[in-house]
Motif scaffolding. Structure first.
Motif, PDB file in Angstrom:
ATOM      1  N   ILE A  82       0.793  -1.224   0.000  1.00  0.00           N
ATOM      2  CA  ILE A  82       0.000   0.000   0.000  1.00  0.00           C
ATOM      3  C   ILE A  82       0.833   1.286   0.000  1.00  0.00           C
ATOM      4  N   TRP A  83       2.041   1.250   0.545  1.00  0.00           N
ATOM      5  CA  TRP A  83       2.982   2.369   0.395  1.00  0.00           C
ATOM      6  C   TRP A  83       4.333   1.939   0.957  1.00  0.00           C
ATOM      7  N   PRO A  84       5.408   2.616   0.582  1.00  0.00           N
ATOM      8  CA  PRO A  84       6.734   2.238   1.077  1.00  0.00           C
ATOM      9  C   PRO A  84       6.925   2.646   2.539  1.00  0.00           C
ATOM     10  N   ASN A  85       7.539   1.784   3.310  1.00  0.00           N
ATOM     11  CA  ASN A  85       7.887   2.063   4.702  1.00  0.00           C
ATOM     12  C   ASN A  85       9.314   2.612   4.711  1.00  0.00           C
ATOM     13  N   VAL A  86       9.440   3.897   4.869  1.00  0.00           N
ATOM     14  CA  VAL A  86      10.728   4.582   4.718  1.00  0.00           C
ATOM     15  C   VAL A  86      11.475   4.604   6.053  1.00  0.00           C
ATOM     16  N   GLU A  87      12.734   4.185   6.019  1.00  0.00           N
ATOM     17  CA  GLU A  87      13.534   4.141   7.240  1.00  0.00           C
ATOM     18  C   GLU A  87      14.005   5.544   7.621  1.00  0.00           C
ATOM     19  N   HIS A  88      13.697   5.938   8.852  1.00  0.00           N
ATOM     20  CA  HIS A  88      14.136   7.216   9.411  1.00  0.00           C
ATOM     21  C   HIS A  88      14.920   6.932  10.694  1.00  0.00           C
ATOM     22  N   PHE A  89      16.246   6.944  10.601  1.00  0.00           N
ATOM     23  CA  PHE A  89      17.086   6.888  11.802  1.00  0.00           C
ATOM     24  C   PHE A  89      17.396   8.343  12.154  1.00  0.00           C
ATOM     25  N   VAL A  90      16.871   8.839  13.266  1.00  0.00           N
ATOM     26  CA  VAL A  90      17.109  10.230  13.643  1.00  0.00           C
ATOM     27  C   VAL A  90      18.058  10.288  14.834  1.00  0.00           C
ATOM     28  N   ILE A  91      18.845  11.355  14.901  1.00  0.00           N
ATOM     29  CA  ILE A  91      19.806  11.488  15.996  1.00  0.00           C
ATOM     30  C   ILE A  91      20.118  12.964  16.229  1.00  0.00           C
ATOM     31  N   MET A  92      20.473  13.296  17.453  1.00  0.00           N
ATOM     32  CA  MET A  92      20.836  14.677  17.774  1.00  0.00           C
ATOM     33  C   MET A  92      22.073  15.088  16.978  1.00  0.00           C
ATOM     34  N   ASN A  93      22.089  16.332  16.546  1.00  0.00           N
ATOM     35  CA  ASN A  93      23.178  16.805  15.683  1.00  0.00           C
ATOM     36  C   ASN A  93      24.553  16.689  16.338  1.00  0.00           C
ATOM     37  N   ASN A  94      24.613  16.845  17.654  1.00  0.00           N
ATOM     38  CA  ASN A  94      25.916  16.773  18.319  1.00  0.00           C
ATOM     39  C   ASN A  94      26.453  15.349  18.415  1.00  0.00           C
ATOM     40  N   LYS A  95      25.678  14.365  17.929  1.00  0.00           N
ATOM     41  CA  LYS A  95      26.122  12.976  17.909  1.00  0.00           C
ATOM     42  C   LYS A  95      26.493  12.508  16.504  1.00  0.00           C
ATOM     43  N   ILE A  96      26.380  13.414  15.533  1.00  0.00           N
ATOM     44  CA  ILE A  96      26.641  13.052  14.143  1.00  0.00           C
ATOM     45  C   ILE A  96      28.134  13.110  13.834  1.00  0.00           C
ATOM     46  N   ASP A  97      28.626  12.057  13.190  1.00  0.00           N
ATOM     47  CA  ASP A  97      30.015  12.006  12.750  1.00  0.00           C
ATOM     48  C   ASP A  97      30.054  11.828  11.233  1.00  0.00           C
ATOM     49  N   SER A  98      29.665  10.633  10.757  1.00  0.00           N
ATOM     50  CA  SER A  98      29.694  10.343   9.320  1.00  0.00           C
ATOM     51  C   SER A  98      28.448  10.844   8.599  1.00  0.00           C
ATOM     52  N   GLY A  99      27.352  10.962   9.319  1.00  0.00           N
ATOM     53  CA  GLY A  99      26.087  11.361   8.696  1.00  0.00           C
ATOM     54  C   GLY A  99      25.246  10.187   8.251  1.00  0.00           C
ATOM     55  N   ASN A 100      25.776   8.951   8.393  1.00  0.00           N
ATOM     56  CA  ASN A 100      24.986   7.770   8.039  1.00  0.00           C
ATOM     57  C   ASN A 100      24.639   6.976   9.301  1.00  0.00           C
ATOM     58  N   ILE A 101      23.912   5.890   9.140  1.00  0.00           N
ATOM     59  CA  ILE A 101      23.333   5.174  10.279  1.00  0.00           C
ATOM     60  C   ILE A 101      24.361   4.542  11.210  1.00  0.00           C
ATOM     61  N   SER A 102      25.609   4.487  10.813  1.00  0.00           N
ATOM     62  CA  SER A 102      26.642   3.960  11.714  1.00  0.00           C
ATOM     63  C   SER A 102      26.834   4.877  12.923  1.00  0.00           C
TER      64      SER A 102
END
Length: 339
Positions: A116-136
């Motif tokens: 019926i529709w695509p289930n889109v993956e949203h991994f969200v995180i606080m900006n101060n925890k971002i390093d690579s910008g991907n889900i790792s």
């Protein structure tokens, strides 16, 4: 004697009046969805409204009910507490095959009505925890993997396995979508997994309230690694402007969301439900924008669970090329009887 006859007469007349009244039994069909902050719930409620309006003169009602998500929905259907449900393709496939979290506990009565529709993956995180910008980047952080016994939890853990992480690499929490964003806002949580059709209301709130958090991307290499664990996802772009203050495209992945029932529901009844759903797209878009991808031509994409005989009949009439593995056993049994 006369007093006894009078009582009997009154009782008889009362029964006659009651029998003459039209106390038609109201049929109620429950549609299991997920937590209220995602997309399953509004879509399930919307489908219920669409079908209830059509069957109003027959006194049939459809209810969208909240739940912990896909895994619990299987249990609700097995226990007769739900007649239909919305499932992640991963969970639908595993339940029918008896693999993954359902190993040794297959559910062969599961029948798909369509993607019926695509289930889109949203991994969200606080900006101060971002390093690579991907889900790792979730490694080492407090991260909600979704409610326990939910499809969110299972798909999140499968994705983590693909990138060689598990619960020991994070501080896991088990929250619904709204609670995830609320906990991030309160400083009690670094991030969480919120798979759903776009736009996800909880994530819209995240951006609109100026919470300093972002959606992590999924690289092509990570997609390949994840699909080596369970081949259920494909690339998906969350286009710029989908969420407030989102100025650039976000590359992530998605899997189909599947509407399912069981063979207990009559063929002609499910045929009508399928027809109503796919031929009233504008109504469903009014319920949630993710329904813009609810189309007949993509209704079989990614499915691994056999179709319900009623849905099979409808899609066959629409001229779709239906793969052999989606043909329900009920049709083969009918063909054998006719021979």
């Amino acid at each position: 004697m006369k007093k006894g006859l009078s009582i009997i007469t009154i009782l008889f007349l009362t029964l006659s009046v009651l029998t003459g009244c039209n106390f038609e039994k109201k049929e109620i069909y429950n549609i299991a969805t997920a937590s209220t902050g995602g997309t399953y719930y509004p879509i399930g409620v919307g489908m219920g409204q669409l079908w209830t309006e059509h069957y109003r003169d027959q006194n049939i009602k459809f209810n969208g009910q909240s739940s912990a998500g896909s895994v619990e929905n299987i249990d609700l259907m097995k226990n007769g507490e739900a007649d239909m449900s919305i499932l992640q393709n991963l969970i639908s496939t595993q339940a029918y095959e008896g693999s993954g979290v359902f190993e040794g506990n297959e559910y062969k009565d599961l029948r798909a009505i369509g993607m019926i529709w695509p289930n889109v993956e949203h991994f969200v995180i606080m900006n101060n925890k971002i390093d690579s910008g991907n889900i790792s980047d979730i490694e080492g952080n407090s991260f909600s993997v979704g409610p326990q016994a939910s499809g969110t939890e299972q798909s999140t853990l499968t994705m983590m396995e693909g990138i060689e992480l598990d619960k020991s690499n994070i501080r896991p929490e088990y929250l619904g979508y709204d609670d995830t964003i609320s906990s991030m806002r309160d400083g009690r949580l670094d991030g969480g997994s919120l798979p759903a059709g776009t736009p996800v209301s909880a994530i819209t709130d995240m951006f609109a309230s100026n919470l300093q958090a972002s959606i992590l991307e999924v690289t092509d290499e990570q997609l390949e690694q994840i699909n080596s664990v369970a081949n259920a996802w494909y690339p998906y772009t969350i286009e710029a402007g989908t969420y407030p203050r989102q100025e650039e495209d976000i590359q992530t992945i998605a899997q189909p969301n599947v509407l399912v029932a069981t063979p207990e529901m009559e063929t002609d009844f499910v045929y009508d439900l399928t027809k109503l759903l796919y031929e009233n797209q504008e109504f469903m878009i009014g319920v949630h924008n993710s329904a813009r991808e609810m189309k007949v031509e993509t209704a079989l994409e990614g499915l691994n669970t056999p179709l319900h005989a009623g849905a099979y009949k409808y899609f066959e009439e629409q001229g779709l090329d239906i793969p052999e593995n989606l043909k329900p056993a009920e049709l083969e049994e009918e063909a054998e009887k006719d021979e």
